[in-house]
Design a protein around this motif. Structure first.
Motif, mmCIF file in Angstrom:
data_model
loop_
_atom_site.group_PDB
_atom_site.id
_atom_site.type_symbol
_atom_site.label_atom_id
_atom_site.label_comp_id
_atom_site.label_asym_id
_atom_site.label_seq_id
_atom_site.Cartn_x
_atom_site.Cartn_y
_atom_site.Cartn_z
ATOM 1 N N ASN A 44 31.780 32.427 40.699
ATOM 2 C CA ASN A 44 32.657 33.380 40.024
ATOM 3 C C ASN A 44 33.078 34.516 40.952
ATOM 4 O O ASN A 44 34.223 34.981 40.910
ATOM 5 N N ARG A 45 32.158 34.973 41.785
ATOM 6 C CA ARG A 45 32.497 36.034 42.736
ATOM 7 C C ARG A 45 33.573 35.565 43.711
ATOM 8 O O ARG A 45 34.506 36.301 44.030
ATOM 9 N N LEU A 48 36.878 35.473 41.931
ATOM 10 C CA LEU A 48 37.404 36.815 41.717
ATOM 11 C C LEU A 48 38.050 37.338 42.999
ATOM 12 O O LEU A 48 39.143 37.918 42.967
ATOM 13 N N ARG A 49 37.390 37.138 44.141
ATOM 14 C CA ARG A 49 37.957 37.599 45.410
ATOM 15 C C ARG A 49 39.293 36.916 45.695
ATOM 16 O O ARG A 49 40.247 37.553 46.161
ATOM 17 N N THR A 66 42.722 29.285 38.593
ATOM 18 C CA THR A 66 41.483 29.911 39.040
ATOM 19 C C THR A 66 40.283 29.145 38.498
ATOM 20 O O THR A 66 40.290 28.709 37.331
ATOM 21 N N LEU A 68 37.675 30.348 37.488
ATOM 22 C CA LEU A 68 37.054 31.110 36.408
ATOM 23 C C LEU A 68 37.327 30.497 35.040
ATOM 24 O O LEU A 68 36.570 30.735 34.090
ATOM 25 N N VAL A 77 34.108 36.630 32.708
ATOM 26 C CA VAL A 77 34.454 37.479 33.853
ATOM 27 C C VAL A 77 35.957 37.719 33.883
ATOM 28 O O VAL A 77 36.428 38.851 34.068
ATOM 29 N N LEU A 78 36.736 36.668 33.678
ATOM 30 C CA LEU A 78 38.193 36.790 33.689
ATOM 31 C C LEU A 78 38.673 37.694 32.569
ATOM 32 O O LEU A 78 39.587 38.508 32.755
ATOM 33 N N LEU A 81 38.006 41.167 33.585
ATOM 34 C CA LEU A 81 38.865 41.473 34.718
ATOM 35 C C LEU A 81 40.268 41.860 34.256
ATOM 36 O O LEU A 81 40.823 42.880 34.691
ATOM 37 N N SER A 124 36.995 47.238 40.102
ATOM 38 C CA SER A 124 35.576 46.958 40.315
ATOM 39 C C SER A 124 34.703 47.955 39.576
ATOM 40 O O SER A 124 33.740 47.568 38.896
ATOM 41 N N PHE A 173 35.691 42.869 45.291
ATOM 42 C CA PHE A 173 36.577 41.901 45.914
ATOM 43 C C PHE A 173 36.217 41.664 47.387
ATOM 44 O O PHE A 173 36.878 40.881 48.066
#
Length: 281
Positions: A44-45, A48-49, A66, A68, A77-78, A81, A124, A173
């Motif tokens: 997931n990280r 996200l990046r 993505t 995600l 997470v999305l 975000l 973030s 990110f």
């Protein structure tokens, strides 16, 4: 999930966003329900990046592809975000037509271009504040110098939020092992002492539990009391550093100053539920 929204600054209104009003009409109140295990998951990280490096929207209101979207944790997470990045009237859709709605508006122009560094930091800090490893989801009032957090405290329910909690900052990110930082506001330490005799002496255990849950490691570092790691401007907004005490002195050399900080405020009744490592008197 989150319960309030805002509009962010923009010279031209991209798809799913609008121009910033003079002042928020809705308080920036969210619910910290993002699971640390989902947010700090390596897949997931990485996803996200990758999202931060290009426009969030591919065509119309369609979200770019993505990973995600592939798991429930990734979609959570999305969801957070998009809520942190886009304004209240911002919306993007996955390939199946499910909508992801904006709320806070820290990066309204992301729909048309990649995030810049300041936007990455604001988004973030917002996401860090919504991490909750205790499982007790409570309302949090976000505060900081960003225009999207400009609101009047003269009306309810703002007056209910009287305990300053933690301040978060950093850049999720980036690819480093530590990408986020959190410090404890003295107000929280005083509130916990007044409510409980069983808090651990090392309060960083409580703050990191909120950000990391039961994970043995995560991408957050605790830098102590905010007064030692941050400086305040006339409005009380903080610029924080990655080191306590020496951070403000060395930041010109290290480039480690973060003006993109978000502090939260809690209702007094929500302090102990959120910091469950403390018991009742």
């Amino acid at each position: 999930m989150l319960t309030a929204g805002c509009l962010g600054p923009s010279d031209t209104a991209p798809v799913g966003s609008a121009e910033l009003p003079a002042r928020r009409e809705v308080a920036p109140i969210g619910v910290n329900g993002l699971k640390p295990g989902d947010f700090w998951n390596a897949t997931n990280r990485a996803a996200l990046r990758a999202l931060g490096g290009a426009a969030l929207v591919a065509a119309g209101d369609a979200l770019v592809a993505t990973p995600l979207l592939a798991t429930a944790g990734g979609r959570s997470v999305l969801d957070h975000l998009v809520r942190c990045a886009l304004p209240l009237d911002g919306v993007v859709y996955d390939p199946g037509g499910e909508a992801f709605y904006g709320e806070f508006g820290f990066a309204p122009e992301w729909t048309g271009r990649a995030l810049n560094t300041s936007e990455q930091r604001w988004v973030s800090a917002c996401m860090f504040q919504h991490l909750n490893g205790s499982g007790e989801h409570v309302d949090i009032l976000l505060d900081g110098r960003h225009p999207s957090l400009d609101f009047s405290r003269d009306e309810e329910p703002f007056a209910e939020f009287i305990v300053e909690d933690a301040t978060t900052y950093g850049n999720a990110f980036l690819s480093g092992a530590i990408v986020g930082f959190t410090c404890i506001n003295p107000d929280l330490a005083g509130a916990l002492s007044a409510l409980s005799l069983s808090c651990p002496l090392d309060l960083n255990l409580l703050v990191l539990e909120r950000s990391c849950g039961l994970l043995p490691t995560c991408g957050m570092a605790f830098v102590g009391v905010c007064d030692l790691a941050c400086t305040k401007d006339a409005a009380g907004d903080q610029t924080c550093h990655t080191l306590p005490l020496l951070g403000p002195l060395l930041s010109p050399l290290l480039g480690s100053a973060y003006p993109e900080t978000i502090r939260t405020e809690l209702r007094a009744s929500d302090v102990l539920p959120l910091y469950s490592g403390c018991g009742l008197l």
